[in-house]
Scaffold this motif. Sequence first.
Motif, PDB file in Angstrom:
ATOM      1  N   THR A   1       0.873  -1.267  -0.078  1.00 52.31           N
ATOM      2  CA  THR A   1       0.065   0.076  -0.030  1.00 52.31           C
ATOM      3  C   THR A   1       0.844   1.270   0.147  1.00 52.31           C
ATOM      4  N   HIS A   2       0.740   2.010  -0.870  1.00 51.41           N
ATOM      5  CA  HIS A   2       1.408   3.340  -1.360  1.00 51.41           C
ATOM      6  C   HIS A   2       0.584   4.509  -0.506  1.00 51.41           C
ATOM      7  N   TYR A   3       1.458   5.283   0.246  1.00 48.79           N
ATOM      8  CA  TYR A   3       0.774   6.628   0.925  1.00 48.79           C
ATOM      9  C   TYR A   3       1.937   7.467   1.019  1.00 48.79           C
ATOM     10  N   TRP A   4       1.396   8.723   1.416  1.00 55.45           N
ATOM     11  CA  TRP A   4       2.420   9.944   1.770  1.00 55.45           C
ATOM     12  C   TRP A   4       2.321  10.032   3.178  1.00 55.45           C
ATOM     13  N   ASP A   5       3.675  10.258   3.823  1.00 60.79           N
ATOM     14  CA  ASP A   5       3.660  10.257   5.051  1.00 60.79           C
ATOM     15  C   ASP A   5       4.948  11.128   5.501  1.00 60.79           C
ATOM     16  N   ARG A   6       5.298  11.695   6.738  1.00 63.08           N
ATOM     17  CA  ARG A   6       6.307  12.421   7.108  1.00 63.08           C
ATOM     18  C   ARG A   6       7.454  11.442   7.247  1.00 63.08           C
ATOM     19  N   SER A   7       8.619  11.913   6.827  1.00 63.03           N
ATOM     20  CA  SER A   7       9.830  11.182   7.097  1.00 63.03           C
ATOM     21  C   SER A   7      10.410  11.740   8.450  1.00 63.03           C
ATOM     22  N   ARG A   8      11.438  11.251   8.994  1.00 56.46           N
ATOM     23  CA  ARG A   8      11.986  11.411  10.265  1.00 56.46           C
ATOM     24  C   ARG A   8      12.453  12.965  10.281  1.00 56.46           C
ATOM     25  N   ARG A   9      12.802  13.560   9.111  1.00 54.19           N
ATOM     26  CA  ARG A   9      13.418  14.788   9.030  1.00 54.19           C
ATOM     27  C   ARG A   9      12.056  15.847   8.901  1.00 54.19           C
ATOM     28  N   GLY A  10      11.046  15.271   8.778  1.00 52.49           N
ATOM     29  CA  GLY A  10       9.718  16.152   8.582  1.00 52.49           C
ATOM     30  C   GLY A  10       9.220  16.462   7.160  1.00 52.49           C
ATOM     31  N   ASN A  11      10.061  15.773   6.273  1.00 53.07           N
ATOM     32  CA  ASN A  11       9.642  16.074   4.789  1.00 53.07           C
ATOM     33  C   ASN A  11       8.622  14.918   4.478  1.00 53.07           C
ATOM     34  N   TRP A  12       7.646  15.420   3.365  1.00 46.43           N
ATOM     35  CA  TRP A  12       6.754  14.227   2.712  1.00 46.43           C
ATOM     36  C   TRP A  12       7.367  13.616   1.883  1.00 46.43           C
ATOM     37  N   VAL A  13       7.274  12.149   2.201  1.00 44.83           N
ATOM     38  CA  VAL A  13       7.731  11.039   1.351  1.00 44.83           C
ATOM     39  C   VAL A  13       6.770  10.077   0.837  1.00 44.83           C
ATOM     40  N   ILE A  14       6.953   9.314  -0.125  1.00 46.21           N
ATOM     41  CA  ILE A  14       6.023   8.113  -0.385  1.00 46.21           C
ATOM     42  C   ILE A  14       6.500   7.119   0.371  1.00 46.21           C
ATOM     43  N   LYS A  15       5.884   6.396   1.119  1.00 47.96           N
ATOM     44  CA  LYS A  15       5.966   5.130   1.846  1.00 47.96           C
ATOM     45  C   LYS A  15       5.233   4.159   1.500  1.00 47.96           C
ATOM     46  N   ARG A  16       5.698   2.716   1.703  1.00 51.17           N
ATOM     47  CA  ARG A  16       4.949   1.531   1.344  1.00 51.17           C
ATOM     48  C   ARG A  16       4.952   0.583   2.584  1.00 51.17           C
ATOM     49  N   LYS A  17       3.737   0.082   2.859  1.00 59.42           N
ATOM     50  CA  LYS A  17       3.762  -0.871   3.770  1.00 59.42           C
ATOM     51  C   LYS A  17       2.778  -2.115   3.273  1.00 59.42           C
ATOM     52  N   THR A  18       3.239  -3.490   3.879  1.00 60.38           N
ATOM     53  CA  THR A  18       2.488  -4.412   3.299  1.00 60.38           C
ATOM     54  C   THR A  18       1.010  -4.209   3.417  1.00 60.38           C
ATOM     55  N   MET A  19       0.206  -4.730   2.120  1.00 60.96           N
ATOM     56  CA  MET A  19      -1.025  -4.745   2.236  1.00 60.96           C
ATOM     57  C   MET A  19      -1.629  -5.514   3.205  1.00 60.96           C
ATOM     58  N   SER A  20      -2.678  -5.094   3.923  1.00 56.40           N
ATOM     59  CA  SER A  20      -3.274  -5.919   5.071  1.00 56.40           C
ATOM     60  C   SER A  20      -3.731  -7.123   4.648  1.00 56.40           C
ATOM     61  N   SER A  21      -4.333  -7.221   3.497  1.00 56.31           N
ATOM     62  CA  SER A  21      -4.631  -8.829   2.851  1.00 56.31           C
ATOM     63  C   SER A  21      -3.417  -9.684   2.911  1.00 56.31           C
ATOM     64  N   ARG A  22      -2.300  -9.135   2.083  1.00 55.74           N
ATOM     65  CA  ARG A  22      -1.183 -10.078   1.967  1.00 55.74           C
ATOM     66  C   ARG A  22      -0.377 -10.371   3.488  1.00 55.74           C
ATOM     67  N   LEU A  23      -0.551  -9.436   4.571  1.00 53.94           N
ATOM     68  CA  LEU A  23      -0.189  -9.655   5.938  1.00 53.94           C
ATOM     69  C   LEU A  23      -1.168 -10.657   6.589  1.00 53.94           C
ATOM     70  N   SER A  24      -2.309 -10.612   6.293  1.00 58.60           N
ATOM     71  CA  SER A  24      -3.198 -11.656   7.038  1.00 58.60           C
ATOM     72  C   SER A  24      -2.912 -12.982   6.357  1.00 58.60           C
ATOM     73  N   ARG A  25      -2.685 -12.843   4.848  1.00 51.75           N
ATOM     74  CA  ARG A  25      -2.507 -14.260   4.227  1.00 51.75           C
ATOM     75  C   ARG A  25      -1.259 -14.902   4.787  1.00 51.75           C
ATOM     76  N   ALA A  26      -0.279 -14.269   4.744  1.00 45.92           N
ATOM     77  CA  ALA A  26       1.094 -14.717   5.348  1.00 45.92           C
ATOM     78  C   ALA A  26       0.860 -15.255   6.716  1.00 45.92           C
ATOM     79  N   LEU A  27       0.221 -14.572   7.445  1.00 51.48           N
ATOM     80  CA  LEU A  27       0.098 -15.103   9.013  1.00 51.48           C
ATOM     81  C   LEU A  27      -0.887 -16.381   9.060  1.00 51.48           C
ATOM     82  N   SER A  28      -1.800 -16.258   8.243  1.00 50.65           N
ATOM     83  CA  SER A  28      -2.693 -17.498   8.033  1.00 50.65           C
ATOM     84  C   SER A  28      -1.910 -18.730   7.742  1.00 50.65           C
ATOM     85  N   THR A  29      -1.043 -18.611   6.693  1.00 52.13           N
ATOM     86  CA  THR A  29      -0.145 -19.385   6.253  1.00 52.13           C
ATOM     87  C   THR A  29       0.558 -20.044   7.586  1.00 52.13           C
ATOM     88  N   ILE A  30       1.357 -19.087   8.353  1.00 49.31           N
ATOM     89  CA  ILE A  30       2.024 -19.468   9.331  1.00 49.31           C
ATOM     90  C   ILE A  30       1.288 -20.256  10.537  1.00 49.31           C
TER      91      ILE A  30
END
Length: 445
Positions: free
Chosen positions: A327-356
Motif C-alpha cells: 500500500t503506497h501512501y504519503w507520510d512524514r519522514s524522520r526529518r519532517g519531509n513528505w515522502v512516499i511510504k510503502r507498507k505491506t497490504m493488509s490482505s497480504r499480511l493476513s494471508r502470510a499469517l494464516s499460512t504461518i
Amino acid sequence: MSETRSSGSISTRRERIARLARERPSEALTNLSKHIDVAWLEEAYRRTRKDGAVGVDGVTAADYERELESNLRSLLGRAKSGLYRAPPVRRVHIPKGSGGATRPIGIPTFEDKVLQRAVAMVLEEVYEQDFSACSWGFRPGRSPHGALASFWKQAMDMSGGWVLEVDVKSFFDSIDHGHLREILRQRVRDGVLLRLIGKWLKAGVLEDGCVSHPDSGTPQGGVISPLLANVFLHEVLDTWFEREVVPRLRGRSFLVRFADDFVLCFEREEDAERVHAVIVKRFARYGLRLHPTKTRRVTFRRPPRGDGRSGRSRAERPGTFDFLGFTHYWDRSRRGNWVIKRKTMSSRLSRALSTIWEWCRRNRHRPIAEQHARLTRKVRGHYAYYGLTGNGRALCAFRHWTYVTWRWWLNRRSRHTRGGLAGLDRRLENFPLPAAVVVHSVYRA
C-alpha cells in the motif's frame, strides 16, 4: 547436470540473435529455429525446474533424465518436423488472496516445459531489444523491487500526482489468440516457432478428467506464458502509451508495469481523466476487460510542505493505492519531509499469517529446533520481499504474530506443559526469530 559443456556456445548464439534483433528493429525475423539443436535443448533442460509438479503424463524430471540424450533428440526431431503434439496442461487451483477465491494454474508435462524453455530462450533475445524500460515483469535482471523503486523515484521527482490503478480481469485467460498471433508475426516469421506456439495455445486444459479447448488465454504456469503476456502487453499498452498517449498529454506522466499489474501516474488531473476513459476502449479492442471497481483514479499529490494532517478534511488528503503487495501512501519522514511510504497490504499480511498459523498447527509435534529452523526461513523469506524502507512496523508485526502463533500451538501440544507458559517462554528464549530488517533500502546504493 548443473551446467552443460556447450553453455558458452549457447551464450554466443543468444548474443548473435540479440545483435540481429538490434540491427533490424522494424523487421520480422526468419529462420530463428536453426539455433535450436540438441545442445540448445540441453541448456533448456538445465534451466528447467526439476522439482515441479508432474503433467498429464506423470513423467518426472528424474524419469526424463534416465535417457536424456535420446529424449532430447526425439524432441528436436518432432519439433522441427511438425510431428510434436502439445499435450494438454493439467489445471489446479491455488488460493488467491485471503478470501476463498482461487487462481487457476496450468502444469505442462516436463518435456513440454523443456521445449517451451528452448523457444523462450530464442524469443527472449529478440524481444528484449524491443521491450520498454517501464516493463519489469519476468525479464532477465528485473524484479518487483525494481518496479517499486522506479515508481517511487519518478513519483517523488514529480511530487506525486494522479495515479490510475488498473486491474485487468482474468488477463492470462483472456488473451485473444488471433491478436497474439498477429502481434508475434510483426517481429517473428519463423514457421517452426509460430507453429509450436500455435500448438501450445490450442493444447487444451485437463480438469476433473475432462479436456477443454478455450478460444483465448495462455495457462498460467506455462514456461512461455509470461513471455507471451509481455509481448502482448508491450503492443497493447507500453508502445501505445509511449508513442500515442504521452505526446498528447499536457503534463508529465509515466507507466510502471510488472506483467499484468501496472499503474500510471499523471502530473495533471485532466490527463488522468482522458487516459482513464480511453484505456478501457483500448483494452476492449484486444479482447481485454478492466475490472470496473478495482480500476480507479487516486489523488496522490504530495501535501503542502507546511501542511499538517490534523487541519485537513479526509477528502483533501492524498489517497492510497496498492501495487505489487504494498500500500503506497504519503507520510512524514524522520526529518519532517513528505515522502512516499510503502507498507505491506493488509490482505497480504493476513494471508502470510494464516499460512504461518496453518503450518504451526500441522507441525506442532515436531522438535522445537526443527520448527525454529523452518520458521526462521519463512520469516527471512517474508523480509526478503517486504523488507522495504518505511515498512518496519509491518515487518515487526509479522515477526510478533508469528512468535505468538508458534507459542500458542506449542502450548497446545500437551495439557501438562512443563513449567506452564513461563517455562515455555524460557525455552523459546534459546530460539529467537530473526529481527525485522530492511533488505531493500531506498538510501542504499
